[in-house]
Design a protein around this motif. Structure first.
Motif, PDB file in Angstrom:
ATOM      1  N   SER A 193      -0.230 -10.285  -1.482  1.00  0.00           N
ATOM      2  CA  SER A 193      -0.074  -8.837  -1.274  1.00  0.00           C
ATOM      3  C   SER A 193       0.273  -8.092  -2.558  1.00  0.00           C
ATOM      4  CB  SER A 193       1.003  -8.582  -0.224  1.00  0.00           C
ATOM      5  OG  SER A 193       2.267  -9.025  -0.712  1.00  0.00           O
ATOM      6  N   GLY A 194       0.867  -8.772  -3.512  1.00  0.00           N
ATOM      7  CA  GLY A 194       1.329  -8.108  -4.727  1.00  0.00           C
ATOM      8  C   GLY A 194       2.634  -7.356  -4.536  1.00  0.00           C
ATOM      9  N   LEU A 195       3.302  -7.530  -3.405  1.00  0.00           N
ATOM     10  CA  LEU A 195       4.571  -6.848  -3.141  1.00  0.00           C
ATOM     11  C   LEU A 195       5.678  -7.496  -3.969  1.00  0.00           C
ATOM     12  CD1 LEU A 195       6.039  -4.746  -1.270  1.00  0.00           C
ATOM     13  CD2 LEU A 195       6.592  -6.711   0.215  1.00  0.00           C
ATOM     14  N   PRO A 196       6.503  -6.691  -4.667  1.00  0.00           N
ATOM     15  CA  PRO A 196       7.636  -7.273  -5.403  1.00  0.00           C
ATOM     16  C   PRO A 196       8.564  -8.008  -4.445  1.00  0.00           C
ATOM     17  CG  PRO A 196       7.269  -4.994  -6.059  1.00  0.00           C
ATOM     18  CD  PRO A 196       6.387  -5.232  -4.875  1.00  0.00           C
ATOM     19  N   ALA A 197       9.069  -9.140  -4.874  1.00  0.00           N
ATOM     20  CA  ALA A 197       9.891  -9.972  -3.997  1.00  0.00           C
ATOM     21  C   ALA A 197      11.132  -9.241  -3.505  1.00  0.00           C
ATOM     22  CB  ALA A 197      10.283 -11.261  -4.724  1.00  0.00           C
TER      23      ALA A 197
ATOM     24  N   ARG B 124       0.834  -1.213   0.000  1.00  0.00           N
ATOM     25  CA  ARG B 124       0.000   0.000   0.000  1.00  0.00           C
ATOM     26  C   ARG B 124       0.867   1.261   0.000  1.00  0.00           C
ATOM     27  NH1 ARG B 124      -3.481  -3.316   3.258  1.00  0.00           N
ATOM     28  NH2 ARG B 124      -2.465  -2.656   5.187  1.00  0.00           N
ATOM     29  N   TRP B 125       1.982   1.245   0.760  1.00  0.00           N
ATOM     30  CA  TRP B 125       2.883   2.413   0.760  1.00  0.00           C
ATOM     31  C   TRP B 125       3.503   2.613  -0.625  1.00  0.00           C
ATOM     32  CZ3 TRP B 125       5.160   0.288   5.883  1.00  0.00           C
ATOM     33  CH2 TRP B 125       4.414   0.775   6.970  1.00  0.00           C
ATOM     34  N   GLN B 126       3.865   1.520  -1.247  1.00  0.00           N
ATOM     35  CA  GLN B 126       4.419   1.648  -2.599  1.00  0.00           C
ATOM     36  C   GLN B 126       3.372   2.191  -3.557  1.00  0.00           C
ATOM     37  OE1 GLN B 126       6.162  -2.056  -3.837  1.00  0.00           O
ATOM     38  NE2 GLN B 126       7.997  -1.790  -2.573  1.00  0.00           N
ATOM     39  N   ALA B 127       2.129   1.740  -3.399  1.00  0.00           N
ATOM     40  CA  ALA B 127       1.063   2.247  -4.257  1.00  0.00           C
ATOM     41  C   ALA B 127       0.813   3.736  -4.013  1.00  0.00           C
ATOM     42  CB  ALA B 127      -0.219   1.446  -4.013  1.00  0.00           C
TER      43      ALA B 127
ATOM     44  N   ASP C 224      10.256   2.759  -3.797  1.00  0.00           N
ATOM     45  CA  ASP C 224      11.545   2.156  -3.450  1.00  0.00           C
ATOM     46  C   ASP C 224      11.588   1.640  -2.015  1.00  0.00           C
ATOM     47  OD1 ASP C 224      12.519   2.736  -5.958  1.00  0.00           O
ATOM     48  OD2 ASP C 224      13.286   4.710  -5.350  1.00  0.00           O
ATOM     49  N   LEU C 225      10.475   1.695  -1.314  1.00  0.00           N
ATOM     50  CA  LEU C 225      10.460   1.309   0.089  1.00  0.00           C
ATOM     51  C   LEU C 225      10.512  -0.217   0.227  1.00  0.00           C
ATOM     52  CD1 LEU C 225      10.182   2.320   3.031  1.00  0.00           C
ATOM     53  CD2 LEU C 225       7.716   1.956   2.802  1.00  0.00           C
ATOM     54  N   ASN C 226      11.375  -0.686   1.110  1.00  0.00           N
ATOM     55  CA  ASN C 226      11.478  -2.108   1.428  1.00  0.00           C
ATOM     56  C   ASN C 226      10.981  -2.352   2.853  1.00  0.00           C
ATOM     57  OD1 ASN C 226      12.706  -2.502  -1.064  1.00  0.00           O
ATOM     58  ND2 ASN C 226      14.772  -2.242  -0.210  1.00  0.00           N
ATOM     59  N   VAL C 227      10.707  -3.619   3.158  1.00  0.00           N
ATOM     60  CA  VAL C 227      10.282  -3.991   4.498  1.00  0.00           C
ATOM     61  C   VAL C 227      11.128  -5.168   4.970  1.00  0.00           C
ATOM     62  CG1 VAL C 227       8.463  -5.561   3.683  1.00  0.00           C
ATOM     63  CG2 VAL C 227       8.318  -4.585   5.990  1.00  0.00           C
ATOM     64  N   ALA C 228      11.555  -5.091   6.232  1.00  0.00           N
ATOM     65  CA  ALA C 228      12.340  -6.171   6.846  1.00  0.00           C
ATOM     66  C   ALA C 228      11.492  -6.821   7.931  1.00  0.00           C
ATOM     67  CB  ALA C 228      13.636  -5.629   7.441  1.00  0.00           C
ATOM     68  N   VAL C 229      11.390  -8.150   7.881  1.00  0.00           N
ATOM     69  CA  VAL C 229      10.576  -8.906   8.837  1.00  0.00           C
ATOM     70  C   VAL C 229      11.464  -9.932   9.523  1.00  0.00           C
ATOM     71  CG1 VAL C 229       8.573 -10.392   9.150  1.00  0.00           C
ATOM     72  CG2 VAL C 229       8.524  -8.598   7.398  1.00  0.00           C
TER      73      VAL C 229
END
Length: 673
Positions: free
Chosen positions: A527-531, A491-494, A499-504
């Motif tokens: 989610s549709g988030l790029p890998a 959603r943030w990318q949309a 260019d935002l990444n997420v670390a889990v």
């Protein structure tokens, strides 16, 4: 060592675990005995039937033959005597009476002979009857002629004819009849003797088979009594001993502890109760299988048993929990020395099924009478102390303190609340930004789990994460939160932050779970988030459980297109050799190296070395724990590109991240120059 671990398994348990052989043996014995009894009955009835048939034959045939033969002999003798008397009687009436007797005797003779011919006869009997018939055929004409002479009143001639002709030929008939009578008597006697012999044989077989059935029954009964007694002993063993290690189980342990307390009260001595729990044992089961876990349990049991004295107690309560009781000591020192020995022997390496495994344990200690007067209280307090030892870092021991009860009750309530937290949606992610010092923009956000407790407020992972891992709930929680983090980042990318990444973060249980790859793939797909925008953070300790398997799993994750980072680098067990093997993307420099900057030249040197190492290996770096501007300045001068910490932002809910993403942080920190 592996063989020794196998040998400790209780042999009585092995025997009772495989009861099929002796059960089949008993069943076979009972079936054989039943068949033998049936066989005895059938043979007995058959032999009795044969004997009965023979006796019937003796009665119905041979005795009948004897009777008919005697009738013929008697009739022939009386007929000759009557014929002789007729020659001496002149009275017509007497002659008529004797004549009637003569003919009746002839009729009796003929009837008996015909009946005898219808009976079963042997060859000799038939030859004698034929001889008698031939002689009778010669005697009958003479007798008829004598009767005619008597009827004509010529008695003298008839008498002379009787003496000279009738009696000699009749004597030959009587000889034949006597021989026939002797033969029938012989045959009857032989048949009777045969029936008697066959009856004896039948009786012998019945006695023999009945004796065999009795002996077999005694054998089966003996076997039944033997195995019943053994089963009783083995059931008692199972009821009082652990099936895997052969150590006393909870029931027998409590009984022996009660006896120890009675003895200690009488002698006024101390009793030390040590509750032992293996550290991270579930990881062994999850990664190497339950068979290896069982071998480890057996080896730990063997080492504990060898560490204590013969009159001390070592018991297994279940799972990876052991209890050791040190009896009859007058001071606390022997108890503490025993605890130190146990910590030492448990942490020594294990070689199980060709693998070298390291394990440690946490020990809680309670002492009679200081910490309780009953077995229940002592065990409860030792258990409470063990949890404190585990929470304080593992591979250590903790003496019980009364204040621990309140903490234990609080933990129990927290575990209960945690059970419902997931279904109530109380477990959420907060996000902490990672700042790129070159661009001045937020490079990524790290998703950090939080518990919005209804009474205690927002709780950090330290308060509940270990409980989630112990119960296994971390897998399902991690799966849901991973999907939530991916959906939020998408959603943030949309919204324009492409260019935002997420670390889990991944726990060890999540990393080694069979569904990890599928869970990550599903989260990206849903989610549709790029890998490439997803980064999974792992701790060093996870790698060390099984280096080869960890490398394979990381490669499988990277095949999905995601990035993998190692958290808290430099504080665990990793070596440079291992670091070279792992296909990582990012190293996170632990706050331990950052906290003393810029006043610790050694830390600056270490960070500079780590940065150079990462540059040589082509790895990115993230320095965490930035709490002051001075630390930020020092890291920037050292060339660290990505930083993270409270000085930039604490972890915040998702709805507060947008405001942070749009800031120019270089200008905000006056670092543009």
């Amino acid at each position: 060592m592996q063989a020794e671990a196998r040998m400790i398994i209780n042999p009585a348990v092995k025997r009772i675990a495989r009861p099929t052989a002796w059960k089949l043996a008993l069943l076979g014995g009972f079936v054989t005995q039943l068949l033998l009894i049936v066989f005895v009955t059938v043979i007995g009835l058959q032999q009795l039937g044969v004997t009965t048939d023979n006796l019937n034959k003796v009665v119905d045939v041979h005795m009948r033959n004897q009777e008919l033969t005697k009738t013929m002999v008697t009739a022939a003798r009386e007929r000759t005597l009557t014929m002789l008397i007729l020659t001496q009687v002149d009275d017509p009436f007497d002659q008529d009476a004797l004549m009637m007797q003569f003919y009746n005797q002839g009729g009796r003779f003929a009837t008996a002979r015909l009946a005898l011919l219808e009976q079963p006869l042997n060859t000799r009997e038939r030859e004698l009857i034929a001889e008698q018939g031939r002689l009778t055929s010669l005697a009958v004409p003479i007798q008829n002629e004598i009767i005619d002479l008597i009827a004509a009143g010529r008695s003298a001639e008839a008498g002379e004819m009787v003496i000279k002709q009738a009696i000699p030929i009749q004597n030959q008939v009587m000889v034949a009849l006597s021989q026939l009578d002797a033969e029938t008597h012989r045959v009857s006697t032989a048949a009777s003797n045969q029936a008697r012999a066959e009856h004896g044989v039948a009786r012998w077989w019945i006695y023999l088979l009945s004796g065999a059935a009795l002996l077999l029954g005694l054998l089966v009964a003996t076997v039944v009594f033997y195995f019943s007694a053994r089963i009783s002993r083995e059931r008692e063993q199972l009821a009082t001993h652990d099936t895997l290690t052969g150590l006393p189980n909870r029931m027998l342990f409590k009984d022996r502890l009660e006896q120890s307390l009675i003895r200690a009260k009488r002698h006024q001595t101390l009793v030390g109760v040590m509750f032992i729990d293996l550290d991270r044992f579930k990881r062994v089961n999850d990664t190497l299988g339950h068979a290896i876990g069982d071998l480890l349990i057996c080896e730990v049991a063997r080492r504990l048993r060898q560490t204590v004295r013969a009159d001390d107690i070592v018991a297994r309560l279940g799972g990876d929990e052991f209890v050791v009781v040190i009896n009859d000591v007058v001071a606390l020192t022997p108890i503490l020395q025993g605890v130190e020995k146990m910590l030492g022997v448990v942490i020594e390496p294990y070689t199980l099924d060709g693998r070298e495994i390291f394990s440690s344990c946490s020990i809680g200690v309670s002492v009679y009478p200081n910490d309780g007067a009953t077995s229940v209280d002592l065990l409860k307090h030792a258990d409470t102390a063990m949890y404190h030892a585990k929470n304080n870092g593992r591979n250590r021991f903790q003496l019980y303190d009364t204040a621990m009860n309140a903490m234990a009750e609080e933990r129990l309530q927290l575990e209960t609340d945690l059970h419902h937290a997931q279904e109530r949606g109380e477990l959420v992610f907060h996000y902490q930004p990672q700042l790129n010092l070159e661009s001045g923009r937020i490079h990524a956000v790290e998703a950090l789990i939080r518990w919005q407790h209804p009474d205690k407020g927002l709780l950090a992972p330290a308060a509940f994460l270990s409980m989630l891992e112990e119960t296994g709930g971390i897998v399902s929680v991690g799966r849901q939160l991973l999907l939530a983090a991916c959906q939020q980042t998408a959603r943030w990318q949309a919204a324009g932050f492409t260019d935002l990444n997420v670390a889990v973060n991944l726990s060890g249980r999540e990393f080694w779970h069979d569904t990890l790859i599928a869970n990550v793939s599903d989260a990206l797909a849903q989610s549709g988030l790029p890998a490439h925008a997803l980064q999974l953070e792992l701790t060093e300790g996870i790698f060390m459980e099984d280096v080869d398997a960890a490398v394979d799993r990381i490669r499988a994750l990277k095949a999905l297109g995601i990035a993998v980072s190692v958290d808290d680098f430099g504080t665990g067990y990793s070596s440079l050799a291992h670091l070279k093997r792992f296909p990582l993307d990012v190293l996170k420099i632990d706050r331990y190296f950052v906290k003393d900057l810029p006043n610790a030249p050694a830390n600056e040197a270490l960070i500079r070395s780590i940065l150079a190492l990462c540059k040589g290996l082509g790895l990115g770096t993230v320095a965490e724990g930035i709490e002051t501007r001075a630390q930020l300045e020092s890291l920037r001068k050292l060339g660290c590109q990505i930083v993270q910490g409270y000085f930039i932002s604490r972890p915040v809910p998702a709805d507060q991240i947008i405001a942070l993403l749009g800031r120019d942080w270089l200008q905000a920190f006056d670092l543009a120059a």
